[in-house]
Design an enzyme around this catalytic site. Structure first.
Site, short mmCIF file in Angstrom:
data_model
loop_
_atom_site.label_atom_id
_atom_site.label_comp_id
_atom_site.label_asym_id
_atom_site.label_seq_id
_atom_site.Cartn_x
_atom_site.Cartn_y
_atom_site.Cartn_z
N GLU A 20 0.77 -1.20 -0.08
CA GLU A 20 0.13 0.03 0.06
C GLU A 20 0.80 1.40 0.07
OE1 GLU A 20 -3.69 -0.42 2.54
OE2 GLU A 20 -2.51 -1.67 3.40
N SER A 150 -6.24 -2.43 1.54
CA SER A 150 -6.60 -1.82 0.00
C SER A 150 -7.05 -3.01 -0.79
CB SER A 150 -5.40 -1.07 -0.69
OG SER A 150 -5.01 0.11 0.33
N TYR A 220 -9.35 3.46 -5.56
CA TYR A 220 -8.37 4.68 -5.94
C TYR A 220 -8.50 5.20 -7.37
CZ TYR A 220 -6.63 2.92 -1.61
OH TYR A 220 -6.53 2.48 -0.37
N ARG A 259 -11.38 2.94 11.64
CA ARG A 259 -12.49 3.10 10.67
C ARG A 259 -13.08 1.30 10.58
NH1 ARG A 259 -10.64 3.50 5.29
NH2 ARG A 259 -11.84 1.28 5.01
N ASP A 261 -15.04 -1.46 8.55
CA ASP A 261 -15.83 -1.76 7.37
C ASP A 261 -16.79 -2.77 7.58
OD1 ASP A 261 -14.02 -0.12 6.15
OD2 ASP A 261 -12.80 -1.67 5.12
N GLU A 273 -13.58 -5.82 8.74
CA GLU A 273 -12.48 -5.39 9.36
C GLU A 273 -12.39 -4.05 10.10
OE1 GLU A 273 -9.06 -4.16 7.15
OE2 GLU A 273 -10.38 -3.06 5.50
N ASN A 275 -9.72 -0.94 10.41
CA ASN A 275 -8.45 -0.11 9.80
C ASN A 275 -7.97 0.60 10.94
OD1 ASN A 275 -8.68 -0.73 6.92
ND2 ASN A 275 -10.61 -0.36 7.12
N GLY A 279 -7.02 5.58 5.55
CA GLY A 279 -6.55 6.37 4.23
C GLY A 279 -6.77 7.73 4.86
#
Ligand SMILES: Nc1ncnc2c1ncn2[C@@H]1O[C@H](COP(=O)(O)OP(=O)(O)O)[C@@H](O)[C@H]1O
Ligand SMILES: [Mg+2]
Length: 311
Positions: A20, A150, A220, A259, A261, A273, A275, A279
């Site tokens: 990443e 990612s 992205y 964060r 998900d 998951e 994070n 990002g």
């Protein structure tokens, strides 16, 4: 004579060694660009390229903002290095980072905390490659590495033979893999911020426009995904989603920001998951959720710095 007030020194780490790396460099630039330089003395450093710069700043830095997504940066390694040196850094500590980065171990912790996760089968070595083991997950199924981000190495497999192939390829690349039940529902993500007092930011719904999963391209490339914030969901469901994000953050023992998900299916929330180093590119989800709070990127980063310095 006017006395010059010393500005706190901030070192931003971005780039690094993981798959990443490119995303991390963008996060670093995003955060570096928005910190008012009259308030803070800021240095941006890619430790992979310039270890000497890293060492020269560690002696008297006030706060490290670690934005090294993925392995060595997000998995507790960099955190351990900074702990040993006694340097203050933003975000989760060693064990919590390592546990959250591992999609198998974190699943066990979510379950222990009473949260719902997709069923999964670990495939860590060749002996684990057995169709019988993954049959029960149904089809299609998700194959992913346990410690990437990612969507690197992740695939949605329509049949058992393609799942076996994807698992085998992952193992051959040296990754430990997970076969996971595919949960078809609405994809949501929820950011959490705070130290002792945690706050969940407005929920984001993610709708990939060109694929069934939120893959690397959807993440992205411009125009590949619709991101709706605040998500258009009932208030009681929104409360459940926010509570789930906060419970996950606490269960994993995280610090300052995260964060989570999730997928919402038939009124139930499945956790994919959490994070620990979300990002922070200008198009990333954490800045989007902050925007829905009325915070621009600078206000968000200043809040994170304040939280990082107080704890
Ligand atoms: N079990 C699953 N069911 C449905 N979609 C999934 C599942 N696991 C992953 N996905 C999809 O793949 C994306 C990336 O998976 P995630 O577990 O969040 O890993 P990463 O660390 O790569 O973001 C998710 O955002 C989602 O779109
Ligand atoms: Mg994810």
């Amino acid at each position: 004579m006017e006395e010059r007030v010393q500005r706190p020194k901030i070192l931003i780490l971005a780039g690094g060694w993981s798959r990443e790396r490119e995303v991390s460099l963008k996060s670093g630039e995003g955060v570096y660009g928005c910190i008012p330089k009259d308030l803070y003395e800021v240095t941006l450093c890619d430790p992979k390229e310039d270890m000497a710069l890293l060492f020269s700043h560690l002696k008297d830095v006030d706060l490290v903002i670690n934005l090294l997504h993925g392995q060595k940066g997000e998995d507790g390694s960099m955190q351990g290095f900074l702990e040993i040196l006694g340097v203050r850094y933003l975000g989760s500590r060693v064990t919590a980072s390592a546990v959250a980065m591992d999609k198998y171990i974190s699943k066990l912790i979510y379950q222990k905390a009473g949260l719902l996760v997709p069923k999964a089968v670990p495939v860590f070595e060749r002996e684990d490659l057995n169709e019988e083991r993954i049959k029960g997950l149904g089809l299609p199924l998700i194959v992913k590495p346990i410690n990437e981000g990612s969507s690197v190495g992740l695939s949605l497999c329509e049949d058992l033979s393609s799942a076996m192939k994807a698992l085998k390829e992952g193992l051959e690349m040296g990754m430990r893999m997970l076969a996971e039940e595919y949960i078809q529902g609405r994809e949501l993500t929820c950011c959490v911020i705070g130290n002792r007092e945690l706050m969940a930011l407005p929920i984001i719904e993610i709708i990939p426009l060109h694929s069934k999963v939120f893959d690397y391209t959807s993440k992205y490339e411009a125009g590949k995904t619709m991101e709706i914030c605040p998500a258009d969901i009932d208030e009681d469901v929104a409360k459940m989603v926010k509570d789930t994000a906060i419970t996950s953050h606490k269960a994993l023992g995280l610090r300052t920001w995260s964060r989570t998900d999730m997928i919402l299916k038939e009124g139930k929330i499945y956790i994919l998951e959490t994070n620990t180093l979300p990002g922070m590119t200008p198009n990333s989800l954490f800045p989007l959720a902050a925007k829905a709070m009325g915070w621009d990127m600078t206000q968000l980063v200043l809040k994170l710095i304040k939280l990082g310095l107080e704890d």
